[in-house]
Motif scaffolding. Structure first.
Motif, PDB file in Angstrom:
ATOM      1  N   THR A   1       0.860  -1.187   0.000  1.00  8.84           N
ATOM      2  CA  THR A   1       0.000   0.000   0.000  1.00  8.84           C
ATOM      3  C   THR A   1       0.890   1.228   0.000  1.00  8.84           C
ATOM      4  OG1 THR A   1      -1.683  -1.171   1.283  1.00  8.84           O
ATOM      5  CG2 THR A   1      -1.820   1.235   1.211  1.00  8.84           C
ATOM      6  N   TYR A   2       0.768   2.061  -1.024  1.00  9.46           N
ATOM      7  CA  TYR A   2       1.640   3.212  -1.200  1.00  9.46           C
ATOM      8  C   TYR A   2       0.989   4.492  -0.683  1.00  9.46           C
ATOM      9  CZ  TYR A   2       4.685   0.291  -3.998  1.00  9.46           C
ATOM     10  OH  TYR A   2       5.548  -0.708  -4.405  1.00  9.46           O
ATOM     11  N   GLU A   3       1.815   5.359  -0.128  1.00 11.68           N
ATOM     12  CA  GLU A   3       1.354   6.658   0.336  1.00 11.68           C
ATOM     13  C   GLU A   3       1.259   7.626  -0.839  1.00 11.68           C
ATOM     14  OE1 GLU A   3       0.478   7.275   3.718  1.00 11.68           O
ATOM     15  OE2 GLU A   3       0.584   5.098   3.531  1.00 11.68           O
ATOM     16  N   SER A   4       0.530   8.701  -0.603  1.00 16.57           N
ATOM     17  CA  SER A   4       0.377   9.717  -1.636  1.00 16.57           C
ATOM     18  C   SER A   4       1.744  10.248  -2.056  1.00 16.57           C
ATOM     19  CB  SER A   4      -0.487  10.859  -1.086  1.00 16.57           C
ATOM     20  OG  SER A   4      -0.570  11.911  -2.012  1.00 16.57           O
ATOM     21  N   GLY A   5       1.957  10.312  -3.356  1.00 16.84           N
ATOM     22  CA  GLY A   5       3.222  10.804  -3.881  1.00 16.84           C
ATOM     23  C   GLY A   5       4.215   9.711  -4.231  1.00 16.84           C
ATOM     24  N   PHE A   6       3.894   8.487  -3.899  1.00 16.04           N
ATOM     25  CA  PHE A   6       4.763   7.347  -4.201  1.00 16.04           C
ATOM     26  C   PHE A   6       3.972   6.330  -5.023  1.00 16.04           C
ATOM     27  CE2 PHE A   6       8.228   8.615  -1.532  1.00 16.04           C
ATOM     28  CZ  PHE A   6       7.641   9.305  -0.494  1.00 16.04           C
ATOM     29  N   VAL A   7       4.595   5.821  -6.090  1.00 13.11           N
ATOM     30  CA  VAL A   7       3.898   4.891  -6.985  1.00 13.11           C
ATOM     31  C   VAL A   7       4.699   3.625  -7.160  1.00 13.11           C
ATOM     32  CG1 VAL A   7       2.646   6.703  -8.198  1.00 13.11           C
ATOM     33  CG2 VAL A   7       4.909   6.001  -9.025  1.00 13.11           C
ATOM     34  N   ILE A   8       3.979   2.557  -7.478  1.00 14.35           N
ATOM     35  CA  ILE A   8       4.592   1.246  -7.587  1.00 14.35           C
ATOM     36  C   ILE A   8       5.614   1.165  -8.708  1.00 14.35           C
ATOM     37  CG2 ILE A   8       2.737   0.359  -9.051  1.00 14.35           C
ATOM     38  CD1 ILE A   8       3.064  -2.344  -7.624  1.00 14.35           C
ATOM     39  N   ASP A   9       5.394   1.880  -9.789  1.00 14.27           N
ATOM     40  CA  ASP A   9       6.349   1.822 -10.903  1.00 14.27           C
ATOM     41  C   ASP A   9       7.707   2.378 -10.512  1.00 14.27           C
ATOM     42  OD1 ASP A   9       3.926   2.523 -13.554  1.00 14.27           O
ATOM     43  OD2 ASP A   9       4.422   0.695 -12.441  1.00 14.27           O
TER      44      ASP A   9
END
Lengths: 114, 112
Positions: free
Chosen positions: A56-64
């Motif tokens: 689960t990623y926080e706002s501003g961070f993406v899985i790619d």
């Protein structure tokens, strides 16, 4: 308590490349966390990694950009992809031994991107 | 997690007590008060946590105001090794999110 190790402890990388950081815990834990600490700043949570489910990623961070693996209850990896100098930070993993209790942190991985 | 307010920096003399304050006026009934510290070039280290009553451990004491809107971390005899950034963090009990939200903390300097 928990003992956490991280590899590598530090690295200098060229822009456009990727680095995978490993986090190993000496006991089985459900929740693991990845934080970033930019120079002179406080810690910012990147993502929460539970075994057997997607991170689960926080706002501003993406899985790619920050893919995470959690193959078992004692290990996780964070990859910093297509790096730029702005990614130069300390990356830390942490664990909860029990929900709401104290959290234990690894020593961190100091990343410099040139 | 609710916000906390701490002084940016404090100074202490070695072997004297240190009182590090934290305000958390919007604390909810299910929030624990946690303290962590980060020594130079290390990951954060757990210090102490509590809910309503004062707490003591081998590292420090935690004094919690009766209305829980503030708390104080007490180091009984500061040593040079206690120089660090101290973070006061509220953490909900039983919530689905386990992460800690770090503020800027208080940078403690200890003079010999």
């Amino acid at each position: 308590s928990a003992v956490i190790s991280q590899k590598p402890s530090r690295d200098i990388c060229q822009r456009g490349t990727s680095l995978t950081i490993q986090c190993q815990v000496d006991s089985q834990v459900t929740m693991m966390f990845w934080y970033r600490q930019q120079p002179g700043q406080s810690l910012t949570l990147i993502a929460t990694a539970n075994q057997g489910s997607e991170a689960t990623y926080e706002s501003g961070f993406v899985i790619d950009k920050f893919p995470i693996s959690r193959p078992n209850l004692t290990f996780s990896t964070l990859t910093v992809s297509n790096m730029s100098p702005e990614d130069s930070s300390i990356y830390l993993c942490s664990v909860d031994l029990r929900q709401g209790g104290e959290q234990y942190f690894g020593p961190g991985t100091r990343l410099t991107v040139t | 997690d609710a916000k906390t307010t701490q002084p940016n920096s404090m100074e202490s003399n070695e072997e004297e007590p240190v009182h590090l304050p934290c305000n958390h006026s919007t604390i909810s009934g299910t929030d624990y008060i946690h303290w962590y510290r980060q020594l130079p070039s290390q990951g954060p280290e757990y210090v102490i946590h509590g809910l309503t009553s004062n707490v003591n451990n081998r590292m420090a004491s935690l004094a919690i105001a009766e209305d829980r809107k503030s708390s104080t971390l007490i180091l009984h005899r500061a040593t040079l090794r206690d120089a660090a950034v101290y973070y006061c963090i509220l953490r909900a009990v039983g919530g689905s999110q386990g992460n800690l939200i770090f503020g800027k903390g208080t940078k403690l300097s200890v003079k010999p």
